[in-house]
Enzyme design. Structure first.
Site, short mmCIF file in Angstrom:
data_model
loop_
_atom_site.label_atom_id
_atom_site.label_comp_id
_atom_site.label_asym_id
_atom_site.label_seq_id
_atom_site.Cartn_x
_atom_site.Cartn_y
_atom_site.Cartn_z
CG ASP A 38 -1.83 -1.29 0.94
OD1 ASP A 38 -2.68 -2.15 0.35
OD2 ASP A 38 -2.32 -1.26 2.71
CE1 TYR A 66 4.47 -6.45 4.95
CE2 TYR A 66 4.00 -9.07 5.27
CZ TYR A 66 3.83 -8.07 4.07
OH TYR A 66 3.48 -8.34 2.70
CG ASP A 80 -4.54 2.25 6.59
OD1 ASP A 80 -5.44 3.34 6.19
OD2 ASP A 80 -4.37 1.84 5.18
NE ARG A 170 -4.52 -2.78 4.68
CZ ARG A 170 -5.47 -2.33 3.30
NH1 ARG A 170 -6.65 -2.23 3.47
NH2 ARG A 170 -5.76 -3.25 2.29
#
Length: 254
Positions: A38, A66, A80, A170
């Site tokens: 993103d 991540y 988010d 997310r």
């Protein structure tokens, strides 16, 4: 030019933006990426160039690592901090982050976020969201291989995780919040690894523009064992016949 480049995607760029800029820098039209990040996210974005674009699916299937930041007390439509706040709640109790994260070290069915490019009935989910139309969100099996706490405060925390293909961080964050009756929203995301590719070895677009990068050969990236074909079998394979039960034998001559 054929091969794979480990690019560091900066915040504010879409994955498509990075591909478009690299096409201009390398003067090469045939470029693809192997896992969308993103715009708010940064980190490893593995790009395939030339003939290597055929390897996209193989590279996409690799596990990803991540580091994610989380705000506590609100939920947004995009899951988010760039989205619109849709729910808020004052935190009612102290959260044991280590125990919470440990409880998500598992395989489970994860609901895909509506702001995503997953298609339902031939239409991307984010298109439903933008049109304010209801749609049943699909669920996919994902595996959280490893997960650990990095840092925490009274209203936020940060964690590191290794996850399977198709995992939405997310959504993972939303699910963790709901499991303790709280609202969690992602405030930052860095992809630190994808398969063998690490953030420590990633090149910025400026590096690539200045020629300070290495393009990896296809044979340097894939894990495979060599098989030498000879005679009749070589002719059959050349004509498209599939060969079974020989691929696990290293350096075998047939």
């Amino acid at each position: 030019m054929d091969g794979i480049i480990n690019v560091y995607k900066e915040k504010g760029f879409t994955s498509h933006d990075v591909v478009a800029r690299l096409r201009g820098i390398l003067h090469q039209k045939k470029i693809g990426h192997t896992g969308t990040l993103d715009p708010m996210a940064e980190g490893v974005l593995v790009l395939t160039v030339g003939r290597a674009t055929k390897l996209g699916e193989l590279l996409t299937s690799k596990e990803k690592e991540y580091v994610a930041g989380v705000d506590i007390g609100y939920l947004t439509d995009t899951l988010d901090s760039t989205g619109n706040v849709i729910k808020e709640k004052i935190v009612q109790h102290n959260i044991n982050y280590k125990d919470l994260l440990k409880s998500f070290n598992k395989t489970y069915l994860q609901e895909v976020p509506i702001y995503s490019a997953v298609k339902v009935n031939g239409k991307k989910l984010y298109e439903y969201a933008r049109e304010n139309r209801s749609v049943e969100l699909p669920k996919k099996e994902v595996t959280i291989e490893k997960i650990e706490l990095v840092d925490s405060t009274s209203d936020s925390f940060k964690f590191k995780c290794l996850v399977s293909k198709g995992t939405y961080i997310r959504s993972l964050i939303r699910d963790m919040g709901l499991s303790v009756n709280e609202y969690f929203t992602m405030n930052s995301l860095i992809r630190t690894k994808q398969g063998r590719f690490s953030i420590n070895d990633a090149y910025s677009l400026d590096d690539i523009r200045e020629g300070k990068f290495t393009i990896l050969k296809i044979e340097d990236v894939l894990d495979y064992e060599s098989i030498t074909l000879d005679g009749t079998l070589l002719k059959k394979v050349s004509n498209g016949v599939k060969i079974k039960d020989i691929w696990n034998v290293k350096d075998r001559v047939i």
